[in-house]
Design an enzyme around this catalytic site. Structure first.
Site, mmCIF file in Angstrom:
data_model
loop_
_atom_site.group_PDB
_atom_site.id
_atom_site.type_symbol
_atom_site.label_atom_id
_atom_site.label_comp_id
_atom_site.label_asym_id
_atom_site.label_seq_id
_atom_site.Cartn_x
_atom_site.Cartn_y
_atom_site.Cartn_z
ATOM 1 N N CYS A 2 0.831 -1.209 0.000
ATOM 2 C CA CYS A 2 0.000 0.000 0.000
ATOM 3 C C CYS A 2 0.864 1.257 0.000
ATOM 4 O O CYS A 2 1.948 1.294 0.554
ATOM 5 C CB CYS A 2 -0.873 0.046 1.243
ATOM 6 S SG CYS A 2 -1.948 -1.362 1.393
ATOM 7 N N ARG A 27 5.582 0.268 -5.858
ATOM 8 C CA ARG A 27 5.489 -0.587 -4.677
ATOM 9 C C ARG A 27 4.558 -1.771 -4.894
ATOM 10 O O ARG A 27 4.569 -2.717 -4.114
ATOM 11 C CB ARG A 27 4.959 0.228 -3.473
ATOM 12 C CG ARG A 27 5.894 1.325 -3.050
ATOM 13 C CD ARG A 27 5.168 2.345 -2.210
ATOM 14 N NE ARG A 27 4.808 1.825 -0.915
ATOM 15 C CZ ARG A 27 5.554 1.916 0.172
ATOM 16 N NH1 ARG A 27 6.727 2.513 0.104
ATOM 17 N NH2 ARG A 27 5.154 1.441 1.315
ATOM 18 N N TRP A 74 -2.766 -2.652 -1.780
ATOM 19 C CA TRP A 74 -2.282 -3.991 -2.147
ATOM 20 C C TRP A 74 -3.044 -4.935 -1.235
ATOM 21 O O TRP A 74 -2.824 -4.947 -0.022
ATOM 22 C CB TRP A 74 -0.775 -4.058 -1.900
ATOM 23 C CG TRP A 74 -0.095 -5.255 -2.458
ATOM 24 C CD1 TRP A 74 0.086 -5.567 -3.778
ATOM 25 C CD2 TRP A 74 0.556 -6.298 -1.711
ATOM 26 N NE1 TRP A 74 0.800 -6.729 -3.891
ATOM 27 C CE2 TRP A 74 1.103 -7.205 -2.640
ATOM 28 C CE3 TRP A 74 0.735 -6.560 -0.355
ATOM 29 C CZ2 TRP A 74 1.803 -8.342 -2.271
ATOM 30 C CZ3 TRP A 74 1.433 -7.696 0.016
ATOM 31 C CH2 TRP A 74 1.953 -8.566 -0.939
ATOM 32 N N ASN A 99 -1.832 1.909 5.670
ATOM 33 C CA ASN A 99 -0.886 0.921 5.147
ATOM 34 C C ASN A 99 -0.492 0.040 6.326
ATOM 35 O O ASN A 99 -0.142 0.555 7.382
ATOM 36 C CB ASN A 99 0.343 1.649 4.567
ATOM 37 C CG ASN A 99 1.455 0.701 4.165
ATOM 38 O OD1 ASN A 99 1.256 -0.510 4.070
ATOM 39 N ND2 ASN A 99 2.632 1.242 3.917
ATOM 40 N N GLY A 100 -0.559 -1.280 6.134
ATOM 41 C CA GLY A 100 -0.180 -2.182 7.223
ATOM 42 C C GLY A 100 -1.283 -3.196 7.468
ATOM 43 O O GLY A 100 -2.173 -3.377 6.633
ATOM 44 N N GLU A 481 19.555 -16.211 -8.108
ATOM 45 C CA GLU A 481 19.059 -14.866 -8.386
ATOM 46 C C GLU A 481 18.602 -14.757 -9.853
ATOM 47 O O GLU A 481 17.587 -14.128 -10.152
ATOM 48 C CB GLU A 481 20.156 -13.842 -8.048
ATOM 49 C CG GLU A 481 19.873 -12.411 -8.408
ATOM 50 C CD GLU A 481 18.616 -11.825 -7.758
ATOM 51 O OE1 GLU A 481 18.049 -12.432 -6.828
ATOM 52 O OE2 GLU A 481 18.186 -10.759 -8.236
ATOM 53 N N LYS A 485 14.844 -13.751 -11.001
ATOM 54 C CA LYS A 485 14.546 -12.650 -11.935
ATOM 55 C C LYS A 485 13.650 -13.144 -13.058
ATOM 56 O O LYS A 485 12.677 -12.489 -13.417
ATOM 57 C CB LYS A 485 15.829 -12.088 -12.565
ATOM 58 C CG LYS A 485 16.684 -11.196 -11.755
ATOM 59 C CD LYS A 485 16.161 -9.815 -11.498
ATOM 60 C CE LYS A 485 15.307 -9.802 -10.261
ATOM 61 N NZ LYS A 485 15.978 -9.705 -8.993
ATOM 62 N N GLU A 488 10.099 -13.824 -11.802
ATOM 63 C CA GLU A 488 9.409 -12.597 -11.378
ATOM 64 C C GLU A 488 8.826 -11.826 -12.552
ATOM 65 O O GLU A 488 7.690 -11.369 -12.491
ATOM 66 C CB GLU A 488 10.393 -11.645 -10.667
ATOM 67 C CG GLU A 488 10.639 -11.940 -9.210
ATOM 68 C CD GLU A 488 11.629 -10.949 -8.596
ATOM 69 O OE1 GLU A 488 11.385 -10.508 -7.471
ATOM 70 O OE2 GLU A 488 12.654 -10.619 -9.237
ATOM 71 N N HIS A 504 20.898 -35.447 -8.662
ATOM 72 C CA HIS A 504 20.080 -35.903 -7.538
ATOM 73 C C HIS A 504 18.608 -35.537 -7.709
ATOM 74 O O HIS A 504 17.873 -35.500 -6.732
ATOM 75 C CB HIS A 504 20.625 -35.328 -6.221
ATOM 76 C CG HIS A 504 22.017 -35.781 -5.921
ATOM 77 N ND1 HIS A 504 22.337 -37.086 -5.666
ATOM 78 C CD2 HIS A 504 23.178 -35.094 -5.886
ATOM 79 C CE1 HIS A 504 23.639 -37.189 -5.466
ATOM 80 N NE2 HIS A 504 24.173 -35.995 -5.599
ATOM 81 N N LYS A 603 7.087 -4.050 -4.424
ATOM 82 C CA LYS A 603 8.483 -3.643 -4.286
ATOM 83 C C LYS A 603 8.935 -3.724 -2.837
ATOM 84 O O LYS A 603 10.039 -4.148 -2.539
ATOM 85 C CB LYS A 603 8.636 -2.210 -4.799
ATOM 86 C CG LYS A 603 10.048 -1.655 -4.704
ATOM 87 C CD LYS A 603 10.933 -2.345 -5.687
ATOM 88 C CE LYS A 603 12.380 -1.924 -5.585
ATOM 89 N NZ LYS A 603 13.251 -2.917 -6.247
HETATM 90 C C1 G6P Z 1 10.185 -7.900 -2.393
HETATM 91 C C2 G6P Z 1 10.813 -7.301 -3.636
HETATM 92 C C3 G6P Z 1 12.171 -7.948 -3.893
HETATM 93 C C4 G6P Z 1 13.058 -7.819 -2.665
HETATM 94 C C5 G6P Z 1 12.379 -8.348 -1.403
HETATM 95 C C6 G6P Z 1 13.147 -7.950 -0.157
HETATM 96 O O1 G6P Z 1 9.868 -9.223 -2.634
HETATM 97 O O2 G6P Z 1 9.975 -7.472 -4.756
HETATM 98 O O3 G6P Z 1 12.798 -7.325 -4.996
HETATM 99 O O4 G6P Z 1 14.250 -8.519 -2.893
HETATM 100 O O5 G6P Z 1 11.072 -7.792 -1.273
HETATM 101 O O6 G6P Z 1 13.095 -6.561 -0.038
HETATM 102 P P1 G6P Z 1 14.190 -5.674 0.670
HETATM 103 O O7 G6P Z 1 13.699 -4.252 0.471
HETATM 104 O O8 G6P Z 1 14.193 -6.076 2.119
HETATM 105 O O9 G6P Z 1 15.497 -5.921 0.021
#
Ligand code: G6P
Length: 608
Positions: A2, A27, A74, A99-100, A481, A485, A488, A504, A603
């Site tokens: 949010c 976000r 959100w 928000n929260g 990673e 990516k 995502e 395995h 985000k």
């Molecule tokens: C969300 C974001 C990711 C990020 C993760 C941790 O899932 O989409 O890109 O890696 O949060 O966020 P932070 O701000 O703690 O790195």
């Protein structure tokens, strides 16, 4: 997650609020809304879907007024419908954005329903609106009602509140969720982060946990959780506001990938001497703390967690002290044994990730000290940790993290060196690594030169449903990673495996429809990795190899090889990350997905 924007001004605020919401789109959200006091009543507009839909509605039905609050939601309680979108109202006189998560909302709701309040949404937020109304109906001012209400809330919240009888006041409160006050001239604002408000001010007050504030056009008053009137410093925003524009790039993600040579330099700037890391960068108390460190516990989420996994290799290899790494959502809920002398390192782009923050709070009394590697100045993790090392990557807007990751790695390598020199690391090795680090921006520039070749490679993935990523050593988390990516932003199912684990299990999946991506620098693990690649080829799997040398891994039918420049081994996990970022980006563009705001993702995850 949010987003909140609010404004009290002598000019119309609806455009300011809308622009603020646009700037918070990164976000992640699924509906948007705003309320404005038009001089006689509070008017509300809400829409499911994008901020643009709210903008279109505003164009048709303008909201004209000088006090307003707005929100991107959100969904956590109830579907992403217009009805559940914020602001929420109690009657026609009061509006609130939140928000929260309110953990005790069900019992509060039962109580309010018993007292005759009717709920029109499925949200936890609506209880706040009715609690406020209830206090105001009993004679409290809107400010006192907010104070009274927050004392009853369990969970995390940032609030913006406006009331018809108080058209000169915007009330805000925060506990557990981010909120800043933007300080203007003859006008004041609230926002979930400074980016939302950079269009109107570059001066911000970062509220502390439990603060309640009253904004008027000409003044801001703040009370702490004990109800005492307090002053909070006004800080000038450190990043240039230009850095939140896409510039010549089609997407923020691509811009952020291309910024990496510059921002890794910024992450090192002022922190590297000729032959050593300057440990003053960690703060005045850092040397005395580092002297006592006997082991390291790293906690993070998502991409930041992968940075932690790489740091484990470095810390154990170079410093020779134990290093544990765990995702925050698990760590915070289990009994963790923390030996004496544990340095707790949190890694976070945003500094607001709820699980990471909770993990820190959970262990605070049982550790030697806490260090956060973070990208957002003034964020909760920065404020609550004993030490911090800012990554200086500048605002990262694309939901898929790129430049935050590589700058985290730079910060973690510098941290390894200051810890290591107290243990097994010799001055000669430190000097060599410092010299290596200084070559990093140039190496990243060279890898960006491979972009068009990677774009071509991406074509082979657009029609695929699955992909496998393999690496060994520090390149194993890089493969993880890379897989994260790809899933995502392109929605292709991707998994990463330590290459030695291939036989395995995952080998059973390999066939011509399963592209296998491998990061294969020229290091001591290469021969073992090549044997793993043979296992893939023998099953008809198509290989995409980012290699340190074409002589070692030769292209052939079904094996595409892209050669990266020679580089010091210590930098491999940082540099090999770039081609995987570019690969995911180009696959997503080919698939036509929403690259910067992938579906269902946020985000900054400020709720559990
Ligand atoms: C969300 C974001 C990711 C990020 C993760 C941790 O899932 O989409 O890109 O890696 O949060 O966020 P932070 O701000 O703690 O790195």
């Amino acid at each position: 997650m949010c987003g909140i924007v609010g404004a009290i001004a002598a000019r119309p605020v609806s455009e300011i609020l809308l622009e603020g919401l646009r700037r918070l789109e990164y976000r992640g959200y699924d509906s948007a809304g705003m309320t404005v006091w038009d001089g006689s009543q509070i008017k509300r507009l809400r829409r499911a879907g994008k901020v643009q839909a709210l903008g279109d509605a505003l164009a048709e039905t303008p909201l004209d007024g000088q006090l307003g609050i707005a929100h991107t939601r959100w969904a956590t309680h109830g579907k992403p419908t217009e009805n559940n979108a914020h602001p929420h109202m109690s009657g026609a006189r009061l509006a609130v954005v939140h928000n929260g998560i309110i953990e005790n909302y069900e019992s509060l709701k039962r109580d309010l329903v018993a007292r005759g309040y009717e709920f029109t949404s499925d949200t936890d937020t609506e209880v706040i609106a009715h609690l406020l109304d209830s206090a105001i109906s009993s004679g409290a001012s809107v400010l006192d009602a907010v104070r009274d209400c927050v004392a009853q809330l369990h969970g995390a919240f940032a609030l913006g509140v406006m009331h018809q009888d108080y058209p000169g006041e915007l009330i805000t409160a925060r506990k557990g969720s981010p909120l800043v006050i933007g300080v203007g001239i003859g006008e004041n604002f609230i926002g979930s982060d400074p980016l939302a408000l950079l269009q109107v001010t570059d001066r911000f007050i970062y509220l502390e946990e439990g603060d309640v504030a009253r904004l008027r056009r000409l003044g801001i008053e703040i009370w702490n959780s004990a109800g005492e009137s307090v002053e909070r410093p006004v800080l000038r925003f450190e990043h240039g506001s230009g850095s939140v524009d896409k510039g010549e790039y089609k997407h923020y993600m691509l811009k952020e990938i291309y910024e990496q040579p510059r921002v890794v330099h910024a992450a090192m700037e002022g922190r590297l001497g000729a032959e050593r890391v300057l440990e003053e960068a960690f703060g005045v108390t850092a040397p005395a703390i580092f002297d006592q460190v006997r082991q390291v516990q790293i906690v993070a989420c998502g991409t930041s967690y992968h940075a932690g996994l790489i740091a484990k290799y470095w810390i154990e290899d170079l410093a020779g002290i134990p290093c544990m790494v765990e995702v925050a959502s698990e760590f915070r809920y289990r009994k963790v044994v923390l030996p004496k002398g544990t340095l707790f390192i949190s890694i976070s782009q945003s500094g607001e990730t709820a699980d990471t923050l909770a993990a820190l709070r959970e262990v605070r009394d049982r550790i030697l000290a806490s260090l956060t590697i973070c990208n957002v100045p003034g964020s909760s993790l920065v404020r609550e940790s004993d030490l911090c090392l800012m990554t200086n990557a500048g605002p990262e807007i694309g939901v898929a993290s790129t430049k935050a990751f590589t700058t985290q790695l730079v910060a973690l390598l510098m941290t390894t060196l200051v810890l290591g020199r107290r243990h097994e690391l010799t001055p000669e090795t430190e000097a060599r690594i410092v010299a290596d680090l200084k070559t990093l921006p140039g190496l990243l520039e060279q890898v960006l030169g491979l972009d068009s070749a990677i774009e071509k490679m991406a074509e082979a993935f657009a029609e695929k449903q699955h992909a496998l990523f393999l690496g060994r050593g520090t390149l194993n988390p890089v493969a993880m990673e890379g897989a994260l990516k790809l899933k995502e932003i392109s929605y292709i199912h991707a998994e990463a495996y330590a290459a030695g684990e291939l036989k395995h299990g995952p080998l059973a999946l390999v066939d011509k429809d399963m592209p296998v991506v491998t990061v294969a620098p020229r290091n001591e693990m290469l021969d073992k990795l090549k044997a793993n690649l043979q296992e893939v080829r023998a099953r008809g799997g198509e290989l995409f190899v980012f290699a340190g040398s074409r002589q070692e891994v030769q292209p052939e039918e079904g094996v595409q090889v892209l050669e990266l420049p020679p580089m010091p081994g210590i930098l491999e996990p940082i540099v090999y990350t770039l081609p995987l970022q570019l690969l995911s980006y180009h696959v997503a563009v080919l698939k036509g997905t929403d690259v910067d705001q992938p579906r269902n993702l946020a985000k900054s995850v400020t709720v559990e």
